[in-house]
Each structure stands twice: as structure tokens, then as C-alpha cells.
Design an enzyme around this catalytic site. Structure first.
Site, short mmCIF file in Angstrom:
data_model
loop_
_atom_site.label_atom_id
_atom_site.label_comp_id
_atom_site.label_asym_id
_atom_site.label_seq_id
_atom_site.Cartn_x
_atom_site.Cartn_y
_atom_site.Cartn_z
N ASP A 163 -6.06 -3.97 -7.66
CA ASP A 163 -6.95 -2.79 -7.60
C ASP A 163 -7.68 -2.64 -8.93
O ASP A 163 -8.89 -2.36 -8.96
CB ASP A 163 -6.13 -1.51 -7.36
N THR A 217 0.83 -1.20 0.00
CA THR A 217 0.00 0.00 0.00
C THR A 217 0.87 1.25 0.00
O THR A 217 2.10 1.17 -0.14
CB THR A 217 -1.03 -0.07 1.16
N LYS A 237 3.79 1.22 -3.75
CA LYS A 237 3.34 0.42 -4.90
C LYS A 237 4.32 0.50 -6.07
O LYS A 237 4.51 -0.47 -6.78
CB LYS A 237 1.95 0.87 -5.33
N GLY A 251 -15.75 2.26 -0.97
CA GLY A 251 -14.36 1.81 -0.92
C GLY A 251 -14.24 0.45 -0.24
O GLY A 251 -13.35 -0.33 -0.55
N ALA A 306 -4.44 11.23 -9.31
CA ALA A 306 -3.48 10.71 -10.28
C ALA A 306 -2.39 9.89 -9.58
O ALA A 306 -1.28 9.76 -10.08
CB ALA A 306 -2.86 11.85 -11.07
P1 NAP Z 1 -1.43 8.25 -3.68
O1 NAP Z 1 -0.63 7.55 -4.72
O2 NAP Z 1 -0.71 8.88 -2.55
O3 NAP Z 1 -2.30 9.39 -4.40
C1 NAP Z 1 -3.08 10.28 -3.65
C2 NAP Z 1 -3.93 11.13 -4.57
O4 NAP Z 1 -4.74 11.96 -3.75
C3 NAP Z 1 -3.11 12.05 -5.47
O5 NAP Z 1 -3.79 12.23 -6.68
C4 NAP Z 1 -3.10 13.36 -4.65
O6 NAP Z 1 -2.93 14.51 -5.43
C5 NAP Z 1 -4.49 13.34 -4.09
N1 NAP Z 1 -4.62 14.15 -2.90
C6 NAP Z 1 -4.17 13.84 -1.66
N2 NAP Z 1 -4.47 14.83 -0.79
C7 NAP Z 1 -5.12 15.79 -1.52
C8 NAP Z 1 -5.68 17.05 -1.19
N3 NAP Z 1 -5.63 17.52 0.06
N4 NAP Z 1 -6.29 17.76 -2.16
C9 NAP Z 1 -6.34 17.29 -3.41
N5 NAP Z 1 -5.82 16.09 -3.78
C10 NAP Z 1 -5.22 15.37 -2.85
O7 NAP Z 1 -2.51 7.29 -3.02
P2 NAP Z 1 -3.26 6.01 -3.67
O8 NAP Z 1 -2.50 4.78 -3.38
O9 NAP Z 1 -3.59 6.31 -5.07
O10 NAP Z 1 -4.58 5.97 -2.75
C11 NAP Z 1 -5.62 6.92 -2.93
C12 NAP Z 1 -6.80 6.53 -2.06
O11 NAP Z 1 -7.29 5.25 -2.42
C13 NAP Z 1 -6.45 6.44 -0.57
O12 NAP Z 1 -7.44 7.05 0.18
C14 NAP Z 1 -6.47 4.95 -0.29
O13 NAP Z 1 -6.86 4.65 1.04
C15 NAP Z 1 -7.50 4.47 -1.28
N6 NAP Z 1 -7.32 3.04 -1.62
C16 NAP Z 1 -8.40 2.24 -1.50
C17 NAP Z 1 -8.31 0.88 -1.83
C18 NAP Z 1 -9.50 0.01 -1.68
O14 NAP Z 1 -9.35 -1.19 -1.81
N7 NAP Z 1 -10.66 0.57 -1.43
C19 NAP Z 1 -7.11 0.36 -2.33
C20 NAP Z 1 -6.03 1.22 -2.43
C21 NAP Z 1 -6.14 2.55 -2.08
P3 NAP Z 1 -1.46 15.08 -5.78
O15 NAP Z 1 -0.97 14.29 -6.94
O16 NAP Z 1 -1.72 16.50 -6.08
O17 NAP Z 1 -0.62 14.89 -4.56
#
Ligand code: NAP
Length: 513
Positions: A356, A311, A315, A497, A381
């Protein structure tokens, strides 16, 4: 099998009845040994009588410990006070199963050694000593430089029946050193790593022959950082059924304590009766730490490390790691540029997949017959957005990505054919068939738990989902985010989610069969 030992600190002689009640509860919950931590009370003139009562009425075999302030306890009294406790036990003819004395105290204090020898000279009719010495050494600041010398000195002390070494973990690799010490032991031994990195040493103590593992009845009763509860050990990690061949799985992340994956996978292992355990695996945020920690776990055959969920923020590190080690990467992980599942075969063959991406498609397929031609607003993204983008584009959807940092959105678009980057007001000027929140906006404990990503990523007032829309949330804590609550009120079809979590976890579980 390692015994579950519950430490109970006694603050004053008057607290003895309460301490005994707590011990009875701990025994009812599954403790097999009680450690009476008498260091807080040892300076009191009534301490000897209190300690005699604790041992006499202890509901299970016990250890008496007067832990020095320099080794994580609070005792900073005299050697005479320590001697008074040992003498009182001797004179009262009550014997704790063990007395724990620090190596440093033992080496320094001849009077303590003499008093201990007196107590340990009592034996049963069969010649079995009634009390044994645990010689111990603790470092709360990190791994002591002279760790090996300390262990050797404790092994060499003929009076020591059990040796105990405990230090504050700096990474997961410390656990492997603790396991190595256990494997090489010449006497019964306790080797424990403290802190969040050390949970593995506590849960897997039975796998490597640790004499005991510590647990508390309640988290606020910790006597050292990282002690799990009895319920965690017995019901969640099933520590009592762990043995030398137990397979080890885990979730690699930073931070990782909040992950729901241990609950999901440990419950599946329990239902299937599989000899396997699943642990949180905290790894600091960069490729070097990932490579060092996970490489070390993989390279230790006796650990039987068979797989992991991956996670935030690892990744992409996982993908690089698998490529560097010559493992295989499935098409979904390759396209997404991110791995969320590692599988390690018995002969060390490593494979990586991304569950995912198919989980998102699985969930959408039950809401809409045809994804081809559907317009999708992809919010975010990061890692999940990349998985969603490639899976949705492969399914023929028309995907537009919106992200706080536009460069990251363009990078995603350059990686996934057919995706476009939305304009700053794109969410105001268009209504989409499907909205996917792949940001962490709305996440409990995150930067914006009370916010809706549509508002955050739109210049102007966004067009809202309606009863023809599908709204897909990836955040799973809380289950109902502001994004979902608003969409549900407008009659949209919602995917939580939690549903995505379950679907991707099911695919991980299948990969580990
Ligand atoms: P990540 O790679 O860290 O990406 C985070 C994303 O959120 C980026 O696009 C980031 O934008 C944006 N973001 C974060 N804080 C923000 C803010 N304050 N305002 C605007 N944009 C913001 O994380 P990820 O692995 O893709 O995970 C994203 C979400 O999916 C998490 O909440 C995670 O818990 C969830 N998730 C769920 C599952 C499931 O099975 N349900 C599986 C995996 C992940 P920037 O590029 O501008 O930083």
C-alpha cells in the site's frame, strides 16, 4: 480431473421439460454431469414416470438423488416411494450413471437396498454396471462429530461405488480435512465443505482427486450453501486446469467476499499461463483465528500455499504472525505496523511486505514532481493511513492526521516520526496541497456510503480542495466516491482508489514471482 456437476431440482412432474432445458444450458456452459434432484417431486404419483423421462432425455450422464429432509433435501415420504422410483427405472431399462442414497437411508431401509441392487445388477456387454451407487452423508449444521465413522462406514459398504461426505464449514481448516479424506480414499470420493469457508474445497477438488465438484448455472439455483456458478469455476478459477501441483494464493480478510483481488490475480495467472489459483480466504476477526487458519494452510505441503494478500481486519495480525514464525518483514510493513502481502517459499520461509505504502507514492509521483515539503491532510488512522503516513513522511511531506477517534490519531503520530495530529477545526482553517482519504467513508456497503470525509472529520465548514490540490481516494468501490466527485468539480487532480488498488496489486504479483 473432477467433473463439474450441476444439480437441478424438479418441483413437479409438469416441470420436467423446463428442467431438461435448464440441463441443456448447463451442459452448453460446461457441465459434464447433471444431478436430478427429484426429492421435491418424489411424493407425487407421477414421479416414477417423470424420473424415467429425466434420465432417458438427460443431455449428459446423470445422478438421480431423492435427498432426505434431514440431510438438506425436502423428501419426507416413505421408503416405498423411493423404491417406486428405482423400480420404475429398472422396468423402463433406463440407467442413470449414478444413484445417490444417504448412508442413513441405506442402513435403515432393506427395501431400498434390494431395489438398488436390482437396478445395479444390469451391466453392459462388457460387464460394466450401468448404474453405480453413491453413498452419501450430509451435515448442514457443522462438522459431524462422527465424521470419520461415517466415512469408514461408507468405505466398508461393498455396494458403494462412490462415497460422498459434505458438511458445513466452521473455518478454512475444514477444507484441509476434506482434502485429507480425499487423499486417503479407497474408492472414488466427493468431499465438500459448504458455506463461505468451503469454496476452497469446491475449487480445489481436482487438486486432491475429488470425483466431482458442484456448480450452478445461476446463483439463485443453489441446492446447498456456497455453490459457485459454472462460470466462476471454469472461467474465473480455471478449475479444469487445476492439478496436484497448482499453487494456491488468496486474500485473507473478514468479510472478504467483496474483494477485487481474486479478479485481478486470477486474470494475471490466466494471462501468464501460470498453474496457480487465487481464492477468497475468510478468517474471523482476531489474531487467534488468523494464526490457526493461516498456520494450518502453510503447514500442509500438498496445498502449495504460496502467498496471500491481507486486508481488513488482519493487517496487524499478519505482522504479528510473521514475527512469531520468524519470517522477514520489509521496511514499509515494519514502519506501517501493517502487512498486506505474505509470500511463502517452497521451504516454508515466510516474508511479509506492505505494498500500500509504495503504491501511494507511485500514484502521487505521477501527479507531482516533489513530495518534499508538500502539506498533506491524512484522513483516517487505520491500516492504510499508517502505510500512507510512513511513506509520505519518508518522502519528506508534511503530514497532518485527522481521525474520528483522536486516540488512534495520537497513536499513529507516536509511531511515525514527523506526523502531527490536526485540531478539530484544522480542516476548516487550512488548505492542504494533498488530501488523502484513508477512512472507509464513501465505501459502498459501509457505514457512510454517501458522505464526504472532509465534512465528517471537520468541526465547522472545511476548506475545500481547489485546482491546485491533489485529492487521493483509497476507497475503490465505488470508483467515484462523494469525496472524489466534489474534488473533481472543483478542478482538483484526482487519484482513484482503483488506481491505488492496481498499483499495490501489481507489486504483490511481482512479490509472488
Ligand atoms: P481500518 O484500519 O479499519 O481503518 C478505518 C478508518 O476509517 C479509521 O480511521 C476509522 O476511524 C475510519 N472510519 C471508519 N468509519 C468511519 C466513520 N463512519 N466516520 C469517521 N471515520 C470512520 O481500514 P483500512 O485498512 O485502513 O482501510 C481504509 C479504507 O482504505 C477502506 O475503505 C479500504 O477499502 C481502503 N483500502 C483501499 C486499498 C486500495 O488499494 N485502494 C487498499 C487497502 C484499503 P476510527 O479510528 O475512528 O475507527
Amino acid at each position: 480431473m473432477s467433473l463439474i456437476c450441476v444439480p437441478i431440482a424438479v418441483d413437479a412432474p409438469g416441470d420436467v421439460p423446463t428442467a431438461l432445458i435448464r440441463a441443456r444450458h448447463a451442459v452448453d456452459a460446461g457441465a459434464r454431469l447433471i444431478e436430478w434432484r427429484v426429492d421435491p417431486v418424489a411424493g407425487d404419483e407421477d414421479a416414477p414416470a417423470a424420473v424415467v423421462q429425466l434420465v432417458r432425455e438427460s443431455p449428459a450422464p446423470c445422478i438421480v438423488t431423492c435427498r432426505d429432509a434431514g440431510e438438506g433435501g425436502v423428501f419426507n415420504g416413505s421408503d416405498e416411494q423411493r423404491v417406486a422410483l428405482l423400480t420404475a427405472l429398472h422396468q423402463a431399462d433406463v440407467w442413470p450413471r449414478y444413484i445417490d442414497i444417504e448412508l442413513a437411508t441405506w442402513q435403515r431401509a432393506a427395501t431400498v437396498r434390494t431395489a438398488m441392487r436390482g437396478l445395479a445388477s444390469d451391466s453392459t456387454q462388457d460387464g460394466i454396471p450401468r448404474t453405480s451407487l453413491i453413498l452419501s452423508s450430509h451435515d448442514f449444521s457443522g462438522r459431524p462429530r462422527d465424521l470419520m465413522q461415517r466415512v469408514a462406514a461408507m468405505h466398508d459398504e461393498p455396494q458403494a461405488n462412490v462415497i460422498k461426505i459434505v458438511w458445513m464449514g466452521r473455518s478454512l481448516r475444514d477444507n484441509l480435512e476434506a482434502f485429507e479424506l480425499l487423499r486417503d480414499r479407497q474408492k472414488p470420493m466427493i468431499a465438500i465443505v459448504m458455506g463461505e469457508y468451503g469454496l476452497m474445497s469446491r475449487v480445489l477438488a481436482p487438486k486432491f482427486g475429488g470425483m466431482l465438484t458442484f456448480a450452478v448455472a445461476d446463483t439463485n439455483e443453489e441446492t446447498a450453501p456456497g455453490q459457485p456458478t459454472i462460470t466462476d469455476l471454469r472461467d474465473f478459477y480455471r478449475t479444469e486446469s487445476i492439478n496436484t501441483s497448482t499453487e494456491v494464493f488468496g486474500v485473507i480478510g473478514w468479510p472478504v467476499a467483496h474483494s477485487q483481488s481474486p479478479a485481478y490475480h486470477n486474470a494475471r495467472f490466466a494471462v501468464d499461463g501460470r498453474n496457480a489459483v487465487y481464492l477468497p480466504l475468510p478468517v474471523a476477526d482476531d489474531h487467534l483465528h488468523f494464526k490457526a487458519s493461516i498456520g494450518t494452510l502453510m503447514d500442509e505441503p500438498s496445498l502449495h500455499f504460496r502467498g496471500a494478500s491481507v486486508t481488513i481486519p488482519h493487517k496487524e495480525n499478519a505482522l504479528r504472525f510473521v514475527r512469531e514464525r520468524g519470517g522477514t518483514v520489509d521496511a514499509a510493513a515494519d514502519r506501517a505496523g501493517a502487512v498486506n502481502t505474505l509470500s511463502i517459499g517452497a521451504s516454508d520461509n515466510l516474508s511479509a511486505i506492505n505494498t500500500d505504502a509504495p503504491a501511494i507514492i507511485d500514484a502521487l509521483a505521477t501527479r507531482r514532481e516533489e513530495l518534499r515539503g508538500a502539506s498533506v491532510a491524512l484522513l483516517g488512522a487505520g491500516g492504510v493511513a499508517r502505510a500512507a503516513a510512513s511513506a509520505l513522511c519518508d518522502a519528506g511531506a508534511d503530514v497532518t492526521v485527522f481521525n474520528r477517534t483522536p486516540e488512534r490519531a495520537h497513536e499513529l503520530a507516536s509511531h511515525v516520526d514527523g506526523i502531527s495530529v490536526g485540531a478539530a477545526d484544522g480542516l476548516a482553517t487550512h488548505r492542504f496541497d494533498i488530501y488523502v482519504n484513508a477512512t472507509s467513508i464513501g465505501m459502498e456497503g459501509g457505514m457512510m456510503p454517501g458522505n464526504n470525509p472532509l465534512d465528517e472529520l471537520c468541526e465547522g465548514d472545511p476548506t475545500r480542495p481547489d485546482s491546485t490540490s491533489i485529492v487521493f481516494e483509497t476507497v475503490y468501490a465505488p470508483e467515484q466516491t462523494p469525496f472524489l466527485v466534489d474534488a473533481a468539480q472543483r478542478g482538483a487532480t484526482c487519484v482513484t482508489g482503483s488506481e491505488m488498488f492496481r498499483l499495490q496489486a501489481e507489486r504483490q504479483y511481482e512479490a509472488w514471482q
